[in-house]
Design a protein around this motif. Structure first.
Motif, PDB file in Angstrom:
ATOM      1  N   MET A 103      20.933  15.332 -12.019  1.00 53.42           N
ATOM      2  CA  MET A 103      20.000  14.673 -11.116  1.00 53.42           C
ATOM      3  C   MET A 103      20.132  13.164 -11.268  1.00 53.42           C
ATOM      4  SD  MET A 103      15.857  14.953 -11.063  1.00 53.42           S
ATOM      5  CE  MET A 103      15.296  15.514  -9.488  1.00 53.42           C
ATOM      6  N   SER A 104      20.093  12.446 -10.167  1.00 51.04           N
ATOM      7  CA  SER A 104      20.205  10.998 -10.233  1.00 51.04           C
ATOM      8  C   SER A 104      18.846  10.383 -10.578  1.00 51.04           C
ATOM      9  CB  SER A 104      20.700  10.460  -8.889  1.00 51.04           C
ATOM     10  OG  SER A 104      19.776  10.791  -7.871  1.00 51.04           O
ATOM     11  N   GLN A 105      18.851   9.082 -10.692  1.00 52.91           N
ATOM     12  CA  GLN A 105      17.606   8.409 -11.045  1.00 52.91           C
ATOM     13  C   GLN A 105      16.589   8.527  -9.917  1.00 52.91           C
ATOM     14  OE1 GLN A 105      19.215   4.518 -12.033  1.00 52.91           O
ATOM     15  NE2 GLN A 105      18.806   4.952 -14.189  1.00 52.91           N
ATOM     16  N   LEU A 106      15.321   8.589 -10.312  1.00 59.66           N
ATOM     17  CA  LEU A 106      14.217   8.672  -9.356  1.00 59.66           C
ATOM     18  C   LEU A 106      13.592   7.308  -9.174  1.00 59.66           C
ATOM     19  CD1 LEU A 106      12.149  11.805 -10.459  1.00 59.66           C
ATOM     20  CD2 LEU A 106      13.434  11.544  -8.357  1.00 59.66           C
ATOM     21  N   LYS A 107      13.296   6.961  -7.939  1.00 59.10           N
ATOM     22  CA  LYS A 107      12.545   5.743  -7.653  1.00 59.10           C
ATOM     23  C   LYS A 107      11.144   6.149  -7.264  1.00 59.10           C
ATOM     24  CE  LYS A 107      16.512   3.067  -6.204  1.00 59.10           C
ATOM     25  NZ  LYS A 107      17.172   2.324  -5.133  1.00 59.10           N
ATOM     26  N   VAL A 108      10.154   5.599  -7.980  1.00 60.82           N
ATOM     27  CA  VAL A 108       8.761   5.899  -7.685  1.00 60.82           C
ATOM     28  C   VAL A 108       7.959   4.602  -7.685  1.00 60.82           C
ATOM     29  CG1 VAL A 108       8.811   8.243  -8.602  1.00 60.82           C
ATOM     30  CG2 VAL A 108       8.181   6.384 -10.088  1.00 60.82           C
ATOM     31  N   ILE A 109       6.820   4.663  -7.033  1.00 58.14           N
ATOM     32  CA  ILE A 109       5.898   3.529  -7.010  1.00 58.14           C
ATOM     33  C   ILE A 109       4.718   3.890  -7.899  1.00 58.14           C
ATOM     34  CG2 ILE A 109       4.350   2.142  -5.580  1.00 58.14           C
ATOM     35  CD1 ILE A 109       6.303   2.845  -3.217  1.00 58.14           C
ATOM     36  N   LEU A 110       4.435   3.033  -8.863  1.00 61.40           N
ATOM     37  CA  LEU A 110       3.280   3.219  -9.743  1.00 61.40           C
ATOM     38  C   LEU A 110       2.251   2.160  -9.381  1.00 61.40           C
ATOM     39  CD1 LEU A 110       5.112   3.707 -13.165  1.00 61.40           C
ATOM     40  CD2 LEU A 110       4.285   5.466 -11.586  1.00 61.40           C
ATOM     41  N   GLN A 111       1.005   2.584  -9.206  1.00 63.05           N
ATOM     42  CA  GLN A 111      -0.071   1.660  -8.869  1.00 63.05           C
ATOM     43  C   GLN A 111      -1.208   1.845  -9.864  1.00 63.05           C
ATOM     44  OE1 GLN A 111       0.023   3.291  -4.756  1.00 63.05           O
ATOM     45  NE2 GLN A 111      -0.205   1.147  -4.173  1.00 63.05           N
ATOM     46  N   PHE A 112      -1.874   0.735 -10.167  1.00 60.76           N
ATOM     47  CA  PHE A 112      -2.962   0.730 -11.140  1.00 60.76           C
ATOM     48  C   PHE A 112      -4.147  -0.001 -10.536  1.00 60.76           C
ATOM     49  CE2 PHE A 112       1.142   0.582 -13.227  1.00 60.76           C
ATOM     50  CZ  PHE A 112       1.083   1.702 -14.035  1.00 60.76           C
ATOM     51  N   SER A 113      -5.353   0.555 -10.742  1.00 60.53           N
ATOM     52  CA  SER A 113      -6.544  -0.030 -10.139  1.00 60.53           C
ATOM     53  C   SER A 113      -7.759   0.254 -11.018  1.00 60.53           C
ATOM     54  CB  SER A 113      -6.736   0.580  -8.739  1.00 60.53           C
ATOM     55  OG  SER A 113      -7.808  -0.009  -8.072  1.00 60.53           O
ATOM     56  N   GLY A 114      -8.868  -0.406 -10.712  1.00 64.50           N
ATOM     57  CA  GLY A 114     -10.130  -0.170 -11.403  1.00 64.50           C
ATOM     58  C   GLY A 114     -10.146  -0.654 -12.844  1.00 64.50           C
ATOM     59  N   GLY A 115      -9.208  -1.518 -13.197  1.00 65.98           N
ATOM     60  CA  GLY A 115      -9.106  -2.022 -14.557  1.00 65.98           C
ATOM     61  C   GLY A 115      -7.907  -1.468 -15.297  1.00 65.98           C
ATOM     62  N   ALA A 116      -7.320  -0.374 -14.828  1.00 60.98           N
ATOM     63  CA  ALA A 116      -6.135   0.197 -15.483  1.00 60.98           C
ATOM     64  C   ALA A 116      -4.985  -0.801 -15.495  1.00 60.98           C
ATOM     65  CB  ALA A 116      -5.710   1.489 -14.788  1.00 60.98           C
ATOM     66  N   GLU A 117      -4.931  -1.669 -14.492  1.00 63.09           N
ATOM     67  CA  GLU A 117      -3.845  -2.656 -14.433  1.00 63.09           C
ATOM     68  C   GLU A 117      -3.867  -3.624 -15.613  1.00 63.09           C
ATOM     69  OE1 GLU A 117      -7.276  -4.467 -12.144  1.00 63.09           O
ATOM     70  OE2 GLU A 117      -6.418  -2.463 -12.328  1.00 63.09           O
ATOM     71  N   LEU A 118      -5.045  -3.808 -16.223  1.00 58.96           N
ATOM     72  CA  LEU A 118      -5.151  -4.716 -17.368  1.00 58.96           C
ATOM     73  C   LEU A 118      -4.329  -4.225 -18.555  1.00 58.96           C
ATOM     74  CD1 LEU A 118      -8.978  -5.466 -17.178  1.00 58.96           C
ATOM     75  CD2 LEU A 118      -7.092  -6.831 -16.260  1.00 58.96           C
ATOM     76  N   LEU A 119      -4.113  -2.918 -18.633  1.00 57.81           N
ATOM     77  CA  LEU A 119      -3.328  -2.339 -19.719  1.00 57.81           C
ATOM     78  C   LEU A 119      -1.828  -2.430 -19.450  1.00 57.81           C
ATOM     79  CD1 LEU A 119      -5.471   0.879 -20.209  1.00 57.81           C
ATOM     80  CD2 LEU A 119      -5.669  -1.284 -21.449  1.00 57.81           C
ATOM     81  N   PHE A 120      -1.478  -2.742 -18.213  1.00 51.20           N
ATOM     82  CA  PHE A 120      -0.084  -2.778 -17.796  1.00 51.20           C
ATOM     83  C   PHE A 120       0.304  -4.182 -17.331  1.00 51.20           C
ATOM     84  CE2 PHE A 120      -1.297   1.623 -17.636  1.00 51.20           C
ATOM     85  CZ  PHE A 120      -0.189   2.272 -18.144  1.00 51.20           C
ATOM     86  N   ASP A 121      -0.040  -5.161 -18.147  1.00 50.31           N
ATOM     87  CA  ASP A 121       0.347  -6.559 -17.900  1.00 50.31           C
ATOM     88  C   ASP A 121      -0.242  -7.115 -16.604  1.00 50.31           C
ATOM     89  OD1 ASP A 121       1.569  -8.580 -19.288  1.00 50.31           O
ATOM     90  OD2 ASP A 121       3.523  -8.302 -18.338  1.00 50.31           O
ATOM     91  N   LYS A 122      -1.393  -6.581 -16.195  1.00 50.32           N
ATOM     92  CA  LYS A 122      -2.135  -7.044 -15.009  1.00 50.32           C
ATOM     93  C   LYS A 122      -1.343  -6.905 -13.715  1.00 50.32           C
ATOM     94  CE  LYS A 122      -4.975 -10.158 -17.666  1.00 50.32           C
ATOM     95  NZ  LYS A 122      -4.527 -10.972 -18.741  1.00 50.32           N
ATOM     96  N   ILE A 123      -0.369  -5.998 -13.714  1.00 51.39           N
ATOM     97  CA  ILE A 123       0.427  -5.755 -12.511  1.00 51.39           C
ATOM     98  C   ILE A 123      -0.110  -4.497 -11.832  1.00 51.39           C
ATOM     99  CG2 ILE A 123       2.731  -5.221 -11.629  1.00 51.39           C
ATOM    100  CD1 ILE A 123       3.818  -6.886 -14.002  1.00 51.39           C
ATOM    101  N   LYS A 124      -0.546  -4.657 -10.574  1.00 47.67           N
ATOM    102  CA  LYS A 124      -1.189  -3.552  -9.867  1.00 47.67           C
ATOM    103  C   LYS A 124      -0.212  -2.571  -9.238  1.00 47.67           C
ATOM    104  CE  LYS A 124      -5.589  -5.679  -8.735  1.00 47.67           C
ATOM    105  NZ  LYS A 124      -6.690  -4.783  -8.477  1.00 47.67           N
ATOM    106  N   MET A 166      -0.762   6.800  -8.371  1.00 45.51           N
ATOM    107  CA  MET A 166      -1.782   5.792  -8.639  1.00 45.51           C
ATOM    108  C   MET A 166      -2.688   6.245  -9.777  1.00 45.51           C
ATOM    109  SD  MET A 166      -4.648   4.166  -6.095  1.00 45.51           S
ATOM    110  CE  MET A 166      -3.691   2.803  -5.502  1.00 45.51           C
ATOM    111  N   PHE A 167      -3.011   5.303 -10.641  1.00 48.23           N
ATOM    112  CA  PHE A 167      -3.919   5.539 -11.762  1.00 48.23           C
ATOM    113  C   PHE A 167      -5.119   4.622 -11.566  1.00 48.23           C
ATOM    114  CE2 PHE A 167       0.374   6.433 -13.055  1.00 48.23           C
ATOM    115  CZ  PHE A 167       0.271   7.645 -13.712  1.00 48.23           C
ATOM    116  N   ILE A 168      -6.299   5.210 -11.442  1.00 55.81           N
ATOM    117  CA  ILE A 168      -7.523   4.446 -11.204  1.00 55.81           C
ATOM    118  C   ILE A 168      -8.492   4.687 -12.337  1.00 55.81           C
ATOM    119  CG2 ILE A 168      -9.448   4.029  -9.616  1.00 55.81           C
ATOM    120  CD1 ILE A 168      -7.688   5.382  -7.421  1.00 55.81           C
ATOM    121  N   SER A 169      -8.880   3.621 -13.012  1.00 55.16           N
ATOM    122  CA  SER A 169      -9.862   3.753 -14.086  1.00 55.16           C
ATOM    123  C   SER A 169     -11.255   3.759 -13.496  1.00 55.16           C
ATOM    124  CB  SER A 169      -9.715   2.596 -15.072  1.00 55.16           C
ATOM    125  OG  SER A 169     -10.729   2.688 -16.046  1.00 55.16           O
ATOM    126  N   THR A 170     -12.050   4.729 -13.941  1.00 53.44           N
ATOM    127  CA  THR A 170     -13.454   4.749 -13.528  1.00 53.44           C
ATOM    128  C   THR A 170     -14.346   4.328 -14.699  1.00 53.44           C
ATOM    129  OG1 THR A 170     -13.718   7.074 -14.153  1.00 53.44           O
ATOM    130  CG2 THR A 170     -13.016   6.614 -11.880  1.00 53.44           C
TER     131      THR A 170
END
Length: 108
Positions: free
Chosen positions: A1-22, A100-104
């Motif tokens: 299988m070749s490499q997969l391209k995916v979009i990761l999104q972070f919201s609700g404060g989760a982005e703070l754990l990932f270098d503030k990149i949403k 998408m990962f959304i912190s509640t």
């Protein structure tokens, strides 16, 4: 299988754990090379979380992960639908998926 391209999104404060990149577009490596011990060829959310911890998570992993899953209070959406509809950790990631990962969890 070749490499997969995916979009990761972070919201609700989760982005703070990932270098503030949403939003990030990432290319996942060939799974057999990245995690040869699991003897699988398809990426699932379970393996994605390991990869994210190793490559993207910048601080306080206990606020994002609990065991081999996301901690309670983190909503996961796959292509804008709740991951529970897709089998949660066992969902086989497809090329082009938006996850998408959304912190509640909010301090008070």
């Amino acid at each position: 299988m070749s490499q997969l391209k995916v979009i990761l999104q972070f919201s609700g404060g989760a982005e703070l754990l990932f270098d503030k990149i949403k939003k990030r577009e990432v290319e996942l490596p060939v799974l057999e090379k990245y995690l040869p011990q699991i003897n699988k060829s398809e990426w699932s959310i379970r393996e994605l979380l390991v990869w994210m911890k190793d490559n993207l998570l910048k601080e306080r992993p206990e606020l994002f992960l609990q065991g081999d899953s996301v901690r309670p209070g983190i909503l996961v959406l796959i292509n804008d639908s709740d991951w529970e509809l897709y089998g949660e950790l066992d969902y086989k990631i497809q090329n082009g998926d938006a996850i998408m990962f959304i912190s509640t969890l909010h301090g008070g």
